[in-house]
Scaffold this motif. Structure first.
Motif: not given
Length: 276
Positions: A125, A129, A192, A196-197
């Motif tokens: 992830q 990102y 992304v 999540q960011a």
């Protein structure tokens, strides 16, 4: 863990960062307001040079990076030397370079923030990102447009010997179930999410788990070459190491036992085994 500074605690003494042997960290290196990190291809080449040298001297691994206008983002794995030592070997020389080139006084970097990565899923992830950051920040419309990130190494359009891609490629193939470049393209095809960011932007200490315990992530194994290391294989490694540490290839190949020559030979051996 690393303590997170809360509002109103700016004057509290900082507790010492904890070193995790063989730990894998997501690192953010922001610059001060009014400063810029990368303004040209020359800037990007210089910070890449210092990152390569820091990784070699500290036996650290850099799995992913993005050099941005306002900050640097790294996914890096340390060995016996603390993370801060590796970061200082990047930030210190690059700050000196920018002062000389841009003619500005004062510090460039603010205090870096780091999070100890807790799972292989988070590794994947974070790579997505980091590589999507230029698009999210409006510095590129598509991933391939932005030149100063490790996206191009994973996509197969560029190669840097100081970047370690083995671990991430292996995890992506396991996750996506196809060949590495195809798997990477499929993994990166999903942008992304804002949620999540936001999580990545606010992490400081370690990526939390349900138990609060940070599990170990195994080191990517060194790849021992199946065949002999020929001159053709060693030549680019020798050239790169000599360029990083600032000596000639003739000095490195000499019989001198001076530290100036001994250190590069050890780095060449280490990098040759790592790269296989």
């Amino acid at each position: 863990y690393f303590p997170t500074m809360t509002k109103g605690s700016e004057h509290m003494p900082r507790r010492q960062r904890i070193h995790a042997h063989d730990g894998l960290y997501y690192v953010r290196m922001p610059v001060y307001e009014g400063q810029e990190l990368i303004t040209s291809e020359a800037d990007a080449a210089q910070i890449s040079h210092f990152a390569a040298k820091a990784a070699l001297l500290n036996d650290a691994l850099i799995h992913a990076y993005r050099w941005g206008r306002r900050r640097a983002d790294l996914l890096t794995q340390v060995a016996t030397r603390p993370l801060g030592d590796t970061i200082q070997r990047i930030s210190g020389p690059f700050s000196q370079y920018t002062r000389a080139v841009r003619g500005r006084d004062g510090p460039l970097f603010r205090r870096y923030r780091a999070a100890l990565v807790s799972s292989e899923t988070h590794v994947l992830q974070l790579v997505r990102y980091i590589h999507w950051l230029p698009v999210r920040e409006g510095e590129a419309s598509v991933l391939d447009e932005y030149p100063w990130s490790s996206h191009h190494e994973y996509a197969g359009s560029s190669r840097k010997s100081w970047l370690t891609t083995e671990l991430v490629r292996k995890l992506i193939v396991q996750r996506m179930g196809s060949r590495d470049r195809d798997a990477y393209a499929r993994w990166m095809s999903e942008p992304v999410s804002d949620r999540q960011a936001e999580l990545f932007e606010t992490w400081d200490g370690y990526v939390p788990t349900r138990t609060g315990v940070v599990p170990e992530i195994s080191s990517p194994p060194s790849r021992i070459a199946d065949s002999l290391l020929t001159r053709e294989v060693l030549r680019p490694i020798i050239n790169e190491v000599c360029g990083i540490v600032g000596i000639t290839t003739a000095e490195a190949r000499s019989r001198s036992r001076a530290e100036r020559a001994e250190l590069p030979r050890g780095l060449v051996a280490l990098l040759a085994v790592r790269k296989g």
